[in-house]
Design a protein around this motif. Structure first.
Motif, PDB file in Angstrom:
ATOM      1  N   LEU B 105      32.904 -15.042  60.941  1.00 27.00           N
ATOM      2  CA  LEU B 105      32.652 -13.924  60.027  1.00 27.00           C
ATOM      3  C   LEU B 105      32.779 -14.424  58.597  1.00 27.00           C
ATOM      4  O   LEU B 105      33.590 -15.296  58.312  1.00 27.00           O
ATOM      5  CB  LEU B 105      33.662 -12.804  60.273  1.00 27.00           C
ATOM      6  CG  LEU B 105      33.588 -12.166  61.654  1.00 27.00           C
ATOM      7  CD1 LEU B 105      34.674 -11.108  61.792  1.00 27.00           C
ATOM      8  CD2 LEU B 105      32.223 -11.551  61.889  1.00 27.00           C
ATOM      9  N   PHE B 106      31.969 -13.853  57.698  1.00 25.67           N
ATOM     10  CA  PHE B 106      32.027 -14.284  56.301  1.00 25.67           C
ATOM     11  C   PHE B 106      33.256 -13.655  55.653  1.00 25.67           C
ATOM     12  O   PHE B 106      33.320 -12.437  55.487  1.00 25.67           O
ATOM     13  CB  PHE B 106      30.756 -13.880  55.573  1.00 25.67           C
ATOM     14  CG  PHE B 106      29.511 -14.382  56.251  1.00 25.67           C
ATOM     15  CD1 PHE B 106      29.397 -15.715  56.610  1.00 25.67           C
ATOM     16  CD2 PHE B 106      28.466 -13.528  56.545  1.00 25.67           C
ATOM     17  CE1 PHE B 106      28.269 -16.189  57.252  1.00 25.67           C
ATOM     18  CE2 PHE B 106      27.322 -13.990  57.189  1.00 25.67           C
ATOM     19  CZ  PHE B 106      27.220 -15.324  57.541  1.00 25.67           C
ATOM     20  N   HIS B 108      34.408 -13.423  52.704  1.00 23.59           N
ATOM     21  CA  HIS B 108      34.330 -12.759  51.402  1.00 23.59           C
ATOM     22  C   HIS B 108      33.486 -11.486  51.460  1.00 23.59           C
ATOM     23  O   HIS B 108      33.219 -10.885  50.434  1.00 23.59           O
ATOM     24  CB  HIS B 108      33.778 -13.712  50.357  1.00 23.59           C
ATOM     25  CG  HIS B 108      32.415 -14.270  50.718  1.00 23.59           C
ATOM     26  ND1 HIS B 108      32.191 -14.980  51.877  1.00 23.59           N
ATOM     27  CD2 HIS B 108      31.235 -14.211  50.084  1.00 23.59           C
ATOM     28  CE1 HIS B 108      30.929 -15.346  51.924  1.00 23.59           C
ATOM     29  NE2 HIS B 108      30.317 -14.886  50.849  1.00 23.59           N
ATOM     30  N   MET B 109      33.058 -11.097  52.632  1.00 23.95           N
ATOM     31  CA  MET B 109      32.241  -9.891  52.746  1.00 23.95           C
ATOM     32  C   MET B 109      32.959  -8.853  53.598  1.00 23.95           C
ATOM     33  O   MET B 109      33.701  -9.208  54.514  1.00 23.95           O
ATOM     34  CB  MET B 109      30.911 -10.218  53.417  1.00 23.95           C
ATOM     35  CG  MET B 109      30.030 -11.124  52.614  1.00 23.95           C
ATOM     36  SD  MET B 109      28.479 -11.347  53.486  1.00 23.95           S
ATOM     37  CE  MET B 109      27.858 -12.768  52.616  1.00 23.95           C
ATOM     38  N   PHE B 117      24.148  -8.597  56.823  1.00 22.84           N
ATOM     39  CA  PHE B 117      23.683  -9.885  56.301  1.00 22.84           C
ATOM     40  C   PHE B 117      22.307 -10.284  56.836  1.00 22.84           C
ATOM     41  O   PHE B 117      21.382 -10.563  56.075  1.00 22.84           O
ATOM     42  CB  PHE B 117      24.709 -10.972  56.620  1.00 22.84           C
ATOM     43  CG  PHE B 117      24.416 -12.285  55.962  1.00 22.84           C
ATOM     44  CD1 PHE B 117      24.879 -12.552  54.692  1.00 22.84           C
ATOM     45  CD2 PHE B 117      23.661 -13.257  56.606  1.00 22.84           C
ATOM     46  CE1 PHE B 117      24.613 -13.758  54.071  1.00 22.84           C
ATOM     47  CE2 PHE B 117      23.380 -14.464  55.994  1.00 22.84           C
ATOM     48  CZ  PHE B 117      23.860 -14.712  54.723  1.00 22.84           C
ATOM     49  N   GLY B 118      22.173 -10.283  58.139  1.00 21.74           N
ATOM     50  CA  GLY B 118      20.918 -10.711  58.745  1.00 21.74           C
ATOM     51  C   GLY B 118      19.767  -9.764  58.430  1.00 21.74           C
ATOM     52  O   GLY B 118      18.621 -10.186  58.285  1.00 21.74           O
ATOM     53  N   GLN B 121      18.525 -10.384  55.048  1.00 20.79           N
ATOM     54  CA  GLN B 121      17.782 -11.625  55.078  1.00 20.79           C
ATOM     55  C   GLN B 121      16.332 -11.378  55.484  1.00 20.79           C
ATOM     56  O   GLN B 121      15.429 -12.036  55.021  1.00 20.79           O
ATOM     57  CB  GLN B 121      18.459 -12.546  56.098  1.00 20.79           C
ATOM     58  CG  GLN B 121      18.591 -13.955  55.687  1.00 20.79           C
ATOM     59  CD  GLN B 121      19.184 -14.093  54.302  1.00 20.79           C
ATOM     60  OE1 GLN B 121      20.258 -13.602  54.027  1.00 20.79           O
ATOM     61  NE2 GLN B 121      18.457 -14.762  53.426  1.00 20.79           N
ATOM     62  N   ARG B 165      27.341  -7.934  64.385  1.00 21.76           N
ATOM     63  CA  ARG B 165      26.507  -8.700  63.467  1.00 21.76           C
ATOM     64  C   ARG B 165      25.389  -9.422  64.208  1.00 21.76           C
ATOM     65  O   ARG B 165      24.256  -9.492  63.730  1.00 21.76           O
ATOM     66  CB  ARG B 165      27.366  -9.712  62.709  1.00 21.76           C
ATOM     67  CG  ARG B 165      26.613 -10.453  61.641  1.00 21.76           C
ATOM     68  CD  ARG B 165      27.487 -11.433  60.912  1.00 21.76           C
ATOM     69  NE  ARG B 165      27.841 -12.577  61.746  1.00 21.76           N
ATOM     70  CZ  ARG B 165      28.586 -13.581  61.339  1.00 21.76           C
ATOM     71  NH1 ARG B 165      29.064 -13.597  60.109  1.00 21.76           N
ATOM     72  NH2 ARG B 165      28.863 -14.581  62.144  1.00 21.76           N
ATOM     73  N   SER B 166      25.715  -9.933  65.396  1.00 30.54           N
ATOM     74  CA  SER B 166      24.686 -10.685  66.118  1.00 30.54           C
ATOM     75  C   SER B 166      23.661  -9.769  66.783  1.00 30.54           C
ATOM     76  O   SER B 166      22.513 -10.158  66.961  1.00 30.54           O
ATOM     77  CB  SER B 166      25.334 -11.609  67.149  1.00 30.54           C
ATOM     78  OG  SER B 166      26.101 -10.855  68.055  1.00 30.54           O
ATOM     79  N   LYS B 169      20.299  -7.515  64.386  1.00 30.45           N
ATOM     80  CA  LYS B 169      18.896  -7.862  64.134  1.00 30.45           C
ATOM     81  C   LYS B 169      17.999  -7.619  65.331  1.00 30.45           C
ATOM     82  O   LYS B 169      16.803  -7.837  65.262  1.00 30.45           O
ATOM     83  CB  LYS B 169      18.796  -9.330  63.721  1.00 30.45           C
ATOM     84  CG  LYS B 169      19.231  -9.578  62.299  1.00 30.45           C
ATOM     85  CD  LYS B 169      19.028 -11.014  61.915  1.00 30.45           C
ATOM     86  CE  LYS B 169      17.576 -11.302  61.590  1.00 30.45           C
ATOM     87  NZ  LYS B 169      17.433 -12.636  60.967  1.00 30.45           N
TER      88      LYS B 169
END
Ligand SMILES: Nc1ncnc2c1ncn2[C@@H]1O[C@H](COP(=O)(O)OP(=O)(O)OP(=O)(O)O)[C@@H](O)[C@H]1O
Ligand SMILES: [Mg+2]
Lengths: 323, 379
Positions: B105-106, B108-109, B117-118, B121, B165-166, B169
């Motif tokens: 996991l990022f 800072h987010m 995120f994705g 993108q 997150r995965s 998308k």
């Protein structure tokens, strides 16, 4: 049997008697560990600063030391207070009246800021490369960054004169390869100062950057790519933001000493460059005006405290976020 | 032989010779220096399949996924996705998303931004991103944690963010590396069913790595059992359990009793096995084991009956002594030492609260099983 019984009988009471003492001792050692650095700061920073501050409020005099009043208790308590009354902020008003000082401060800050940015631009790729290098060669790379510290700073700056002067190594090389037909005038310009500062302070930029980049989990970059992020974009969205603490630390470590830098502008920047460190030196050694140079130093300190405070605040905020 | 079937009865493209494979590993080898992590492996995964890679730690499961995601290139062989060779295609251009074993996991987010995120993108419009993120948060039950940073979450919550997150998308293929490892049992079971549901609903192809056989059994259409970078068996969960292809698979999945022996006699219907320690066992399904061949007879503990007297009608009955009893609540596991020295594990469901035929330590006991209860393994 009797031994064991005796041990069993005495050990609890011995424990009870010993442990509060031991705890007290531990607490004292713990305190001491905190107190010692503060005592250090008190003796070697605060007290000299108070002396300098006092001198900045004095007047020049042809004497030894070259200022009045010299505080002492020869006239008793009342005499001491009489001496205190002679102190004034005249030197500070003087600094505002002569544009020289203002210009020197502004130039210093600008030069330091530009140098800091340049050092960051040079240092970041180095730190990045180091952090991505195979783990086995990283200690060697780290060593190479620190290596220049093993030679005197002064000698290294002198060496740059030999490189940058009109008939120096750089010009010879460029002339020989036909890149230029006239020698470049670099020495005694601001360019030389930038080169000098970037060179000298590079390790202070690279080390904090490296330590924050090296900690970073590479799978974050993989995750970003996996979610459709090309490498360059992944750098700006993941790597760079995560290295910000290193960027801030590195920039301050370069900016703060660069503002007060004296040796580099003096040796590489020639006589016409106007930086506050040089001004201070001139006031102190050439004019023997200790009070004014002390005032210059106090203002410089205040000027530098601002970025330090900003840094600490940023750190505290980061800590609060638990980073 | 009766069919062992699959979970989704209408879904069995692997039995259809005309079905087009979706993901294909063709003789893939991956070496790290001298070490071979994946060895000449071939696998076929079909569209909309829920495929599990099961194996011990270090057997190359993550490496397989990483090759599919594009983080590693195969040393030899090729990987096809929907007929297209993936070699040279960078991870950010593959229609594949991965949930990392370490979550990645990022830091800072916020949770929200991690999930978005994705989508950002891909240049998805803002309102759509917001809707999708909300949907994902709801799916993983993290609505009230949207504004938190990963370090403010528990391990299980982080895992769910990684999952969201995965999935966000809606990739054609979702790769999950130990997706439920950090969850407690209850949440784990819930999430397993949610994952299956999600996969059905979105029509995605899932490849999930796990070393938990129960999890693989629960979720997957088919399971590939790996050992040291090689495929041991690819089959539906019931097949893997009831018809393991080798000793390794039989051992790896569930508990099993193994009798070393030889094929003593083959008739049209039954085969007699003569155990190395003397037991005579009659089985129906001996596969292609020829007479005289060295084989292993494998039988699951729950297919063995235990009783204090010899059952009158049993084809296979062996006598011994109760060595150990483990009472597990829903069932009781008996360890019986046969008179020939072989240890046998038999488990009995505790269907009634009181047993009529109570057995105790060191009691004489008979273990019996039907002739179709076990399998004969030649490998
Ligand atoms: N980058 C690498 N360099 C060298 N060896 C590696 C590398 N990545 C994996 N390996 C080795 O390859 C083998 C398979 O690793 P892999 O990560 O695929 O295992 P795994 O099946 O996912 O195990 P686990 O269940 O523990 O996650 C391991 O022995 C590992 O040490
Ligand atoms: Mg793994």
């Amino acid at each position: 049997m009797s031994n064991a019984a005796a041990a069993a009988a005495t050990s609890p009471s011995a424990d009870a008697a010993k442990s509060p003492l031991a705890r007290l001792g531990a607490a004292f050692v713990g305190r001491l560990v905190i107190i010692i650095p503060y005592l250090w700061l008190l003796f070697f920073f605060l007290i000299p600063f108070i002396i300098v501050f006092k001198i900045s409020l004095s007047q020049t005099a042809i004497a030894m030391p070259p200022y009045t009043p010299v505080l002492d208790f020869s006239g008793g308590i009342s005499g001491f207070f009489d001496q205190l009354k002679q102190l004034s902020i005249d030197n500070y008003t003087w600094l505002t009246e002569d544009a020289l000082y203002f210009n020197a401060y502004v130039t210093s800050v600008i030069i330091a800021a530009i140098s800091t940015v340049l050092t960051l631009l040079v240092g970041y790729p180095i730190a990045y490369g180091m952090s991505r290098a195979p783990a086995t060669i990283r200690p060697t790379l780290l060593m190479l960054v620190i290596l220049p510290f093993w030679t005197s700073f002064l000698i290294r700056v002198y060496a740059w004169i030999g490189i940058l002067k009109p008939e120096g190594l750089l010009n010879q090389l460029l002339l020989a390869t036909g890149v230029i037909s006239q020698p470049l005038i670099i020495l005694n310009t601001y360019t030389a100062i930038f080169i000098g500062i970037v060179y000298s302070y590079l390790p202070f930029m690279v080390l904090p950057l490296y330590s924050s980049l090296e900690k970073m989990d590479y799978s974050l970059i993989e995750a970003a790519k996996d979610l459709g992020c090309p490498p360059t974009s992944a750098f700006w969205k993941i790597t760079f933001p995560l290295s910000l603490p290193g960027v801030i630390a590195g920039c301050l470590l370069v900016f703060i000493p660069a503002v007060g830098e004296f040796v580099i502008p003096d040796l590489l920047g020639g006589s016409q460059t106007l930086m506050i460190g040089k001004t201070l030196w001139n006031e102190f050694f050439a004019n023997r005006d200790w009070p004014v140079s002390s005032a210059v130093a106090v203002i410089l300190l205040l000027l530098l405290i601002v970025p330090i405070m900003l840094f600490q605040q940023a750190q505290a905020r980061a800590q609060e976020q638990g980073k | 032989m009766k069919s062992l079937g699959s979970i989704r009865r209408d879904f069995a493209p692997w039995n259809d010779p005309n079905a087009k494979p979706y993901i294909q590993f063709d003789n893939v080898t991956k070496k790290f220096g001298d070490f071979t992590a994946v060895n000449n492996l071939s696998l076929t995964i079909f569209e909309r399949e829920f495929f599990a890679l099961l194996g011990a730690s270090g057997c190359g499961k993550s490496t397989l996924l990483r090759m599919l995601a594009g983080f590693e290139e195969p040393t030899a062989g090729r990987i096809l996705l929907d007929g297209q060779d993936l070699r040279g295609i960078p991870p950010y251009r593959r229609p594949v998303n991965m949930m990392f074993q370490s979550y990645a996991l990022f830091p800072h987010m916020t949770v929200e931004n991690n999930i978005a995120f994705g989508l950002k993108q891909d240049g998805m419009p803002k309102p759509e991103i917001a809707a999708r993120v909300a949907e994902m948060l709801k799916l993983v039950k993290l609505e009230q944690f949207a504004k938190r940073k990963p370090h403010q979450l528990s391990g299980g919550q982080r895992q769910r963010v990684a999952l969201a997150r995965s999935v966000a998308k809606r990739p054609k293929v979702l790769l999950l590396d130990e997706p439920l490892g950090a969850l407690d049992k209850k949440l784990r079971e819930e999430t397993q069913f949610e994952l299956m549901d999600l996969q059905q609903k979105l029509g995605l192809t899932f490849v999930v790595v796990t070393h938990d056989q129960e999890e693989a059994m629960t979720m997957a259409d088919r399971i590939a059992i790996l050992d040291k970078g090689e495929v041991m068996q690819v089959a539906t969960p019931p097949e893997v359990y009831e018809a393991p292809a080798s000793r390794f698979v039989a051992h790896f999945v569930g508990n099993v009793n193994m009798f070393e022996g030889k094929v003593a006699e083959r008739t049209a219907k039954t085969t007699r096995i003569s155990g190395a320690t003397g037991a005579q066992i009659v089985v129906e399904n001996a596969g292609d084991a020829a007479a005289g061949a060295d084989i292993v007879f494998a039988i699951r503990p729950e297919k063995i009956k235990i009783s204090s007297k010899k059952p009158a009608d049993a084809i296979n009955a062996l006598e011994g002594e109760v060595y150990d009893i483990a009472y597990l609540g829903d069932m009781t596991v008996y360890h019986v030492r046969l008179d020939d020295g072989q240890m046998v594990r038999a488990s009995t469901m505790n269907a009634a609260r009181v047993t009529e035929d109570p057995l105790s330590w060191n009691d004489r006991a008979w273990v019996s099983f039907r002739s179709d209860a076990g399998v004969v393994l030649t490998r």
